[in-house]
Design an enzyme around this catalytic site. Structure first.
Site, mmCIF file in Angstrom:
data_model
loop_
_atom_site.group_PDB
_atom_site.id
_atom_site.type_symbol
_atom_site.label_atom_id
_atom_site.label_comp_id
_atom_site.label_asym_id
_atom_site.label_seq_id
_atom_site.Cartn_x
_atom_site.Cartn_y
_atom_site.Cartn_z
ATOM 1 N N ARG A 81 0.843 -1.202 0.000
ATOM 2 C CA ARG A 81 0.000 0.000 0.000
ATOM 3 C C ARG A 81 0.872 1.243 0.000
ATOM 4 O O ARG A 81 1.911 1.285 0.651
ATOM 5 C CB ARG A 81 -0.890 0.037 1.246
ATOM 6 C CG ARG A 81 -1.814 1.252 1.300
ATOM 7 C CD ARG A 81 -2.605 1.320 2.598
ATOM 8 N NE ARG A 81 -1.743 1.526 3.750
ATOM 9 C CZ ARG A 81 -1.224 2.691 4.125
ATOM 10 N NH1 ARG A 81 -1.465 3.792 3.424
ATOM 11 N NH2 ARG A 81 -0.460 2.780 5.200
ATOM 12 N N VAL A 82 0.431 2.230 -0.755
ATOM 13 C CA VAL A 82 0.962 3.587 -0.650
ATOM 14 C C VAL A 82 -0.216 4.499 -0.357
ATOM 15 O O VAL A 82 -1.369 4.151 -0.625
ATOM 16 C CB VAL A 82 1.727 4.046 -1.914
ATOM 17 C CG1 VAL A 82 3.016 3.251 -2.091
ATOM 18 C CG2 VAL A 82 0.859 3.947 -3.158
ATOM 19 N N SER A 83 0.068 5.684 0.184
ATOM 20 C CA SER A 83 -0.997 6.550 0.688
ATOM 21 C C SER A 83 -1.587 7.500 -0.330
ATOM 22 O O SER A 83 -2.730 7.902 -0.205
ATOM 23 C CB SER A 83 -0.473 7.369 1.869
ATOM 24 O OG SER A 83 -0.057 6.514 2.905
ATOM 25 N N THR A 84 -0.809 7.903 -1.339
ATOM 26 C CA THR A 84 -1.287 8.949 -2.240
ATOM 27 C C THR A 84 -1.295 8.485 -3.693
ATOM 28 O O THR A 84 -0.549 7.586 -4.078
ATOM 29 C CB THR A 84 -0.400 10.210 -2.142
ATOM 30 O OG1 THR A 84 0.906 9.908 -2.657
ATOM 31 C CG2 THR A 84 -0.295 10.708 -0.701
ATOM 32 N N GLN A 143 2.141 8.743 -5.237
ATOM 33 C CA GLN A 143 2.987 7.582 -4.944
ATOM 34 C C GLN A 143 2.558 6.384 -5.786
ATOM 35 O O GLN A 143 3.397 5.606 -6.251
ATOM 36 C CB GLN A 143 2.898 7.226 -3.459
ATOM 37 C CG GLN A 143 3.522 8.243 -2.544
ATOM 38 C CD GLN A 143 3.167 7.985 -1.090
ATOM 39 O OE1 GLN A 143 2.054 7.569 -0.766
ATOM 40 N NE2 GLN A 143 4.116 8.238 -0.211
#
Length: 169
Positions: A8-11, A14
């Protein structure tokens, strides 16, 4: 052992760059290879680290796990930063009989030490989340003190509804 990976990445930025997801994927694939585990699926999500129950890709990864399988994440904070969420995940893993492995912590729920480390790691993940919130609140307070005001969303109530409310009032 059958493993399911989760990254997972947040943005969105990204997610578009793919760098964070690629590094996490490589770590999960390498560890599964080292342990001789079959990596059946690798789920990638671009979403905030907020509540785990608001992430559909994570929900799919968890639903795919069967007794004896392992969920593998490169870093615990990619899975959750919330102590209550992590506690729920631990209960679910125990109830359904699957393992959780977080590579950054050396966390492996199949061992007593791994279960103890899981509890401590969850506390620090929540602390990190709260510290991020504190830093954001402090930054916004400083901006407000210098005269900045957050933008307001335009009024959303249709004029006819407002007129009806005024008439009824």
């Amino acid at each position: 052992m059958i493993a399911v990976g989760y990254t997972r990445v947040s943005t969105e930025e990204q997610g578009r760059s793919g760098l964070g997801l690629a590094a996490q994927r490589q770590a999960v694939e390498s560890e599964c290879g080292r342990r001789g585990w079959e990596l059946a699926a690798l789920h990638a999500e671009v979403a905030s680290g907020g509540r785990a129950d608001n992430r559909p890709v994570l929900a799919g990864a968890l639903a795919s796990l069967r007794r004896g399988d392992a969920l593998v994440v490169s870093r615990l904070d990619r899975l959750t930063r919330s102590l209550p969420d992590f506690a729920d995940l631990l209960r679910t893993a125990e109830r359904r009989g699957w393992n959780l492995v977080a590579l950054d912590m050396g966390l492996d729920l199949s061992t007593p030490t791994g279960r103890a480390m899981a509890g401590m790691a969850a506390v620090f993940a929540q602390w990190e989340r709260e510290m991020i919130g504190l830093r954001i609140a402090e930054a916004l307070a400083a901006k407000r003190a210098s005269g900045w005001a957050p933008p307001r969303a335009p009024h959303q109530t249709p004029e006819a509804d407002e007129a009806r409310v005024r008439d009824l009032h």
